[in-house]
Structure formats: structure tokens, C-alpha cells
Design a protein around this motif. Sequence first.
Motif, PDB file in Angstrom:
ATOM      1  N   HIS A 118      20.572 118.481 -19.815  1.00 28.45           N
ATOM      2  CA  HIS A 118      20.707 117.039 -20.033  1.00 28.45           C
ATOM      3  C   HIS A 118      21.107 116.720 -21.466  1.00 28.45           C
ATOM      4  CE1 HIS A 118      17.692 117.256 -16.666  1.00 28.45           C
ATOM      5  NE2 HIS A 118      18.534 116.366 -16.177  1.00 28.45           N
ATOM      6  N   THR A 119      20.724 117.593 -22.411  1.00 31.31           N
ATOM      7  CA  THR A 119      21.030 117.365 -23.826  1.00 31.31           C
ATOM      8  C   THR A 119      21.433 118.691 -24.473  1.00 31.31           C
ATOM      9  OG1 THR A 119      18.804 117.830 -24.688  1.00 31.31           O
ATOM     10  CG2 THR A 119      19.232 115.588 -23.899  1.00 31.31           C
ATOM     11  N   TRP A 120      22.130 118.608 -25.595  1.00 25.78           N
ATOM     12  CA  TRP A 120      22.502 119.827 -26.320  1.00 25.78           C
ATOM     13  C   TRP A 120      21.269 120.484 -26.927  1.00 25.78           C
ATOM     14  CZ3 TRP A 120      21.761 120.271 -31.658  1.00 25.78           C
ATOM     15  CH2 TRP A 120      21.516 119.080 -32.364  1.00 25.78           C
ATOM     16  N   TRP A 276      27.997 114.679 -26.125  1.00 30.99           N
ATOM     17  CA  TRP A 276      27.513 115.673 -25.152  1.00 30.99           C
ATOM     18  C   TRP A 276      27.217 114.999 -23.812  1.00 30.99           C
ATOM     19  CZ3 TRP A 276      27.613 120.765 -26.336  1.00 30.99           C
ATOM     20  CH2 TRP A 276      27.698 121.118 -27.683  1.00 30.99           C
ATOM     21  N   GLN A 277      26.722 113.757 -23.877  1.00 32.43           N
ATOM     22  CA  GLN A 277      26.376 113.028 -22.654  1.00 32.43           C
ATOM     23  C   GLN A 277      27.601 112.855 -21.768  1.00 32.43           C
ATOM     24  OE1 GLN A 277      23.113 111.648 -23.228  1.00 32.43           O
ATOM     25  NE2 GLN A 277      22.723 110.929 -21.169  1.00 32.43           N
ATOM     26  N   ARG A 278      28.726 112.591 -22.358  1.00 29.17           N
ATOM     27  CA  ARG A 278      29.943 112.415 -21.564  1.00 29.17           C
ATOM     28  C   ARG A 278      30.452 113.740 -21.021  1.00 29.17           C
ATOM     29  NH1 ARG A 278      28.705 108.177 -23.786  1.00 29.17           N
ATOM     30  NH2 ARG A 278      29.684 106.160 -23.408  1.00 29.17           N
ATOM     31  N   ALA A 279      30.263 114.808 -21.775  1.00 33.58           N
ATOM     32  CA  ALA A 279      30.612 116.131 -21.254  1.00 33.58           C
ATOM     33  C   ALA A 279      29.713 116.492 -20.079  1.00 33.58           C
ATOM     34  CB  ALA A 279      30.485 117.177 -22.355  1.00 33.58           C
ATOM     35  N   ILE A 280      28.444 116.150 -20.194  1.00 37.63           N
ATOM     36  CA  ILE A 280      27.482 116.423 -19.120  1.00 37.63           C
ATOM     37  C   ILE A 280      27.829 115.612 -17.875  1.00 37.63           C
ATOM     38  CG2 ILE A 280      25.065 116.059 -18.449  1.00 37.63           C
ATOM     39  CD1 ILE A 280      24.381 116.739 -21.443  1.00 37.63           C
ATOM     40  N   SER A 381      25.790 101.133 -26.787  1.00 31.07           N
ATOM     41  CA  SER A 381      25.290 101.549 -25.475  1.00 31.07           C
ATOM     42  C   SER A 381      25.293 103.070 -25.357  1.00 31.07           C
ATOM     43  CB  SER A 381      26.134 100.927 -24.352  1.00 31.07           C
ATOM     44  OG  SER A 381      27.451 101.451 -24.348  1.00 31.07           O
ATOM     45  N   ALA A 382      26.333 103.712 -25.930  1.00 30.58           N
ATOM     46  CA  ALA A 382      26.386 105.173 -25.912  1.00 30.58           C
ATOM     47  C   ALA A 382      25.233 105.771 -26.703  1.00 30.58           C
ATOM     48  CB  ALA A 382      27.725 105.646 -26.486  1.00 30.58           C
TER      49      ALA A 382
END
Length: 687
Positions: A118-120, A276-280, A381-382
Motif C-alpha cells: 500500500h505504501t513505499w 507511489w499511490q498512483r503507481a499502486i 487531495s493527493a
Amino acid sequence: MSTSEVLPQGAGYGVVIGIGLFFSAFMVGLTAIQARYTGVSPKDSEEFSSASRSVKPGLIASGIVSAWTWAATLLQSSAVAYRYGISGPWWYAAGATVQVLLFAQLAAKLKLNAPYAHTWLEIVAARWGTVAHLVFMGFGFATNLIVSSMLVLGGSATVTSLTGMSTIAACFLIPLGVAIYVVVGGMRSTLLCDYTHTTVLFAIILTFVFTVYASSGSIGSISRMHYLLSEVSKTSPVAGNAGGSYLTLRSKNGLIFGVINLIGNFATVFQDQAYWQRAIASRPSTTVKAYLIGGLAWFAIPFAFSTTLGLAAVAFSAVPAANSASQDPLSSSFIPLLAPLSQDAISEGLPASLAAATLLGKSGAAALLIVLFLAVTSATSAELIAVSSILTYDIYVRYINPKATEQQILRMSHAGVVIFALVMGIAGVIFYYIGVSMGWLYTFMGVILGSAVCPIALCITWKKASKVGCITGALVGFSAGIIAWLVTTSTLNQKVINVTTSGGSYEMLAGNLASIGVGAIISTAASLIWPEDYDFASTRAINHRSTTASSNVNDEQEDPESEKKVPDVSVSSVTNEAQIDPELDPASLNKAFKFAARASIVLTLVLMILIPIPLFFAQTVYSVTGFSVWVIVGILWTFVSAFAVVVYPLWESRGALLLISRGVIKDIFSPGSGKFIAPSSMTEPGE
């Protein structure tokens, strides 16, 4: 002219509160439509934080553009254009684009080495344990706090300058308004909201572009802009520029800014969970494509915007005001349409707002206020959902409640959004009162964040990366950056160290170079001398379904001192993968990584070396023809970018749009018949 009189104070509150409430209502409606007609609901923690890892590349690219478009993107890029001329837009845009392009490599490795993270920070914890996790979490939170503070400071300063709205009120209302729709919609709906922001952003940028270069009575053409910039170069030559001209890439201070910009933005991309959130959230097969499209599309925003409003602010100082007794800028009786700005005003990012208000009056000020607010809210928001994920999975689940239920995780995710919204407001107020501006923070961020860039990249991509070497590199590099910054400030300013003296180009350059350089040298050298031989098995097991199933059975057999077994926070695994996703095929992902490496490195060399460096050493001052090519290329790039992140996402999501349209039509003619019913073997409809 006084910008405080351009718009009434009520307009500021109307935009900040009204648009915030509009998007909150829009998000509620969007979420309800998704749940009814596509079966996608943010009531699932995986869907809330990562959009079930199924978002298509066009929407991810649009989200990247939106997340990377800060207040600084519009305001600081125009400020450097105002200071350094045409070199400013190039160094700002190129120096902040290459990080997103190079991040495509990390995104590919993320899907290969930790597809369910979920996170790096979960990857750092799985590989190197608790100490490394806490150290790099500190860098991660510092990144989010600095980025968020810049968003709030830049946004509030411009709202105040245009409307007279209270800066303190703006600092709190901006993040709190955004928090409402983030809590309601989660990651997927936030990306869709980002898409609408990006669409409006491009529309308003193109409006300013064509007003300045085609229809404005004060400028109105590229040749007229060239003439006015040439006139200003005579009255106020730019120190360090070839011939003192605004029309050259030979700018010593512009180049220094480019280096600072490059280093600082590495930190804010590689260490910011938002990217990273968008990659996930992205589909594994198209992650690299999304980041390459997003990076190249984003380049056009600061480049076109600052080449328009930043240079217009300069040009207006050679345009006579209505009450000017002389038409000659060199005359003592000449009164400019826009007087030269103070260094404080430039650092606050005011050239863009002043130019917009001078260009189009109240409508220009209102347009800039809206586009700035949308940029700030998108990036905010990101940041909110990114920090919420860290608070949830890296603190709450890992250290407080490892057996958390699905509902507990979702509640913590919502609480994390609200908590960080309050922190953003408080941080903005603190920086405002101690006199720190957005421009100062922008050049400072690499000093304290740059040292962790290389260690993080090595952790995700290199099996030989040394735990001790990378932790040491990050901490020693941080110390080296602070020391170099302070020593240089003291040396160049007769031992006077304050906000003003510490914000100079050479002071910030020294700190940025020391931080990223020492961190990279120590972490790389230590890894070569004392290499690990890591197979990434524990990172691939993070949150994997099979790990979840076996974790409770094996609890009593686990070694309590083994840090590498702690990060399998399987309670948060609510994915439906019974088997490995075919898109996670290692051969395909390795191929994607190699393509990302080749493409991003080539594009980086083109943007940072092959184009600007020869032009820098050539000392060319552009003629009307050369400047025309410069501006026209920027406009064409803007149109192509708009197509890539506005039109392309609609095309690739035509299936989902058709599904929703069918459902709505069914409900209109036969109420209740349009609700989505999932087939027995169904994959979630990606946007």
C-alpha cells in the motif's frame, strides 16, 4: 496596480468554500453513480486507498499531472520567468519533469517486487525492518509536510493578494474543504476529480496563452512580446544573463535554479507517497506508460503558463499606463502599466496574479484564482490520501493494531485524511508567521530531503543495497546538507543567518548538492563494499492473499525478533486474487522496467543536457524568429498534452462510460432496473 482591489473579499471566500463544497457534492454524486452502475465502492479499504489497483494509464497520467501541479507550478514558474527570462520556464519545467519520467522505473519495480504493497514504506519495512522503517518514515512525513505547506502558502498568498481574504482563514479552509471529498470518494473518485481539475486547468492556461499572444491590446503578438522584453532588458538588465536579456538561455542564475530545482524535486517525487499511490493504483501492465505520458504532459503546464504570464509581467513594465506622460520606457516621466515587483513579492509568487489582473482585470484575476485553487486542491487531495495511507498501514496496522478489521482500517483511513488536513492548516500558519514564503520552501526542500533519494531508489530496485549503508547515507547526507547550507549562508553574509540571507541561490545550491551527493555516495559505496543478496521474497509477500491465509496459523511459530516477518500486514489484504494476476508476469514487468529505464534516461538527457546546455554556452539572444519558435513549440506541446490527459482518458474508459449510460437509461425508463449486478466471475471495471 493594487491587487487587493481587483476582487472583493467575498470572492475569495466564495471560491475557497464554494468550489470546495461543489466538488464535495460532485464527489458524493460520483461515488453513488460508481456504486450503483459499476459495482465500485470506496467502502472497501483496498478500493479507498488504491482503487483496487485497476486504473488505466490515461486516468493515472491525468492524476499525475494533477498531483504534480502545485501552487508552485503556476506561481514559482512564473516567478523564475520574471527573474531570469525564458530560461526560467525551461529549467522549472525540465527540472521537475525528469523525476516523474525516472520514477517510471521505480513504478515498474514496485509492480515486480511488491505488487500488493500500500505504501513505499511497507517495502522498506519488509526488507530492512523497523529501524529503517522509522528513519525513512521521518523523511516521508517531512516531504508531505513541506509539499503541503507550499501548497497552502502559495494558495493562501494568492487568494489574499487578489481578494484581501484572511491568509489564516485560507490556510485552514483550503485543506479542510478538500478533506471532505477525499473522505467521501477515496482514491478512484479522487482521480476522477483530478481529471476534471486538469481539464479546467488546460482550458484556462490556453485562454491566457491566446489572450497574451493573440488578442491583448497591450501585447497581442509574439513579435510585440519580443519587442517589450527587449525594451525591459535595456532599463532593467538581468544580472548573469547574456547581454542582460530576458530572451536567452545563457542565464547563470537560471542554471543555478535549474540544479536546485532538479535536486529538490527528486526528493519530493521519490519520497512522496502521492506518486507511489498512483503507481499502486495503476494496472501493472500500463504503469510505465502512465508515468511517461504524465511526465511529458505535465511539462507543458509550467512551461506554457510561465512563458505566458511570467513574461507578460515583465513586458507590462515597458507598456505605458493610461496616465503616463511618456511612451518611452527610458524616460523619467514614464509610468508603467505594471511597476517592477519587489523581491518579496516575487518570492511569494505574485508575478502571475499581477499579470493576470493587469491583462484581463477582474475576469483575469478570477480565472487565475480558480485555476490556482483547482491546482492547490488537486495536489492537496493527493497529499491527504497519501498521508492517510501511511498513518493507516505504516503506523496503525503495523504498530498499534496488527489484527485490525476491514472497518477499523477504513475508519483509520478516513481519520487520517482529517488529521492531516488540520496539520496542513497549522503548518501553513506557522510558516506564514515566521516569514517563510513558498519560494523559500521550494528551494530549501532538497536540503533536508535530498539525502534519502538514492537510498530509497536502491532499496526498491537493487538487490545489493546495504541496509546500514542506506540508513547512514540518508542521515549523514541530511546533516551534510544542513551544515553546507548554514556554513555557506554564514560565509556569504557576514555571519548573518536568517530567513532572508539563507534563501540565496548559492546558499541553497550548496545545501542541495551536499545533501543528495553525500547520501548517494555513502549508500552506493557501502552497498558495493558490503553488498546484500536480497531476493525480494518478503516484499512480494506483503499483503498477499496466501500470506494472509497462513499468517494466523504460523503466528506462534514466528520468531518475535525477526523484523522481516513483521511487515506482512495481512489484515489489510482484502483483495480477491485467488491466483497471481497475469499482468504480474515477471518477464513482462522486467521488460517494462528496461523500457522505462531506456526511455526515461534518454528523455532526461534531452531535457537537461542536449537542448539547454548547448544553448547556454552559445550565449544566443533570440531574435523574433527564434522566440516565435520557442513560444509556438510551447503552445503545440500544450495541445498535445491536453489531448493525452483530457481526451485519451475518455477514450480508454469508453466501456465504463457506456456501462454507466446504459444503467442511467434503464433507471429512467424502468426505475430500479439499472443497478449493476456483478457476474459470478467478474473483474472489477477499471476506469
